[in-house]
Design a protein around this motif. Structure first.
Motif, PDB file in Angstrom:
ATOM      1  N   PHE A  39      15.478 -14.523  21.854  1.00 41.43           N
ATOM      2  CA  PHE A  39      16.737 -13.778  21.765  1.00 41.43           C
ATOM      3  C   PHE A  39      16.559 -12.351  22.276  1.00 41.43           C
ATOM      4  CE2 PHE A  39      20.029 -11.220  19.822  1.00 41.43           C
ATOM      5  CZ  PHE A  39      21.156 -11.986  20.071  1.00 41.43           C
ATOM      6  N   GLN A  40      15.472 -11.714  21.903  1.00 40.66           N
ATOM      7  CA  GLN A  40      15.234 -10.348  22.351  1.00 40.66           C
ATOM      8  C   GLN A  40      15.045 -10.285  23.867  1.00 40.66           C
ATOM      9  OE1 GLN A  40      13.614 -11.644  19.664  1.00 40.66           O
ATOM     10  NE2 GLN A  40      14.722 -10.492  18.115  1.00 40.66           N
ATOM     11  N   GLN A  41      14.471 -11.323  24.442  1.00 38.07           N
ATOM     12  CA  GLN A  41      14.313 -11.362  25.894  1.00 38.07           C
ATOM     13  C   GLN A  41      15.626 -11.671  26.596  1.00 38.07           C
ATOM     14  OE1 GLN A  41      11.099 -13.935  27.103  1.00 38.07           O
ATOM     15  NE2 GLN A  41       9.725 -13.094  25.562  1.00 38.07           N
ATOM     16  N   PRO A  44      18.436  -8.226  25.536  1.00 37.94           N
ATOM     17  CA  PRO A  44      17.677  -7.035  25.147  1.00 37.94           C
ATOM     18  C   PRO A  44      18.528  -5.889  24.592  1.00 37.94           C
ATOM     19  CG  PRO A  44      17.769  -7.241  27.529  1.00 37.94           C
ATOM     20  CD  PRO A  44      18.354  -8.487  26.959  1.00 37.94           C
ATOM     21  N   ASP A  45      19.824  -5.862  24.926  1.00 39.15           N
ATOM     22  CA  ASP A  45      20.682  -4.764  24.464  1.00 39.15           C
ATOM     23  C   ASP A  45      21.473  -5.102  23.205  1.00 39.15           C
ATOM     24  OD1 ASP A  45      19.840  -3.219  26.622  1.00 39.15           O
ATOM     25  OD2 ASP A  45      21.382  -4.075  27.925  1.00 39.15           O
TER      26      ASP A  45
END
Length: 65
Positions: A39-41, A44-45
């Motif tokens: 999810f973070q990849q 990212p925002d």
């Protein structure tokens, strides 16, 4: 690991190749834990910092008994 004697563990850990392999595995696990998740990849925002997962199947199984 629980069934291996302390003497055997010490003997195996004294072998440089085995010890290096263990160190590499520990480092790989540490790197994996520190790496950003999917999810973070993918987002990212996004302001989302963590996610909780709840499965209804556990409550349903108790209710149906």
């Amino acid at each position: 690991m629980q069934s291996v004697s302390r003497d055997r563990l010490q003997a195996v850990l004294a072998e440089p190749a085995f010890s290096e392999r263990i160190d590499a595995l520990v480092q790989a696990r540490h790197d994996e834990a520190q790496a950003p998740g999917w999810f973070q990849q993918a987002h990212p925002d996004a302001p989302l910092g963590c996610v909780a997962y709840f499965s209804m199947e556990y409550m349903l199984s108790e209710a149906l008994e």
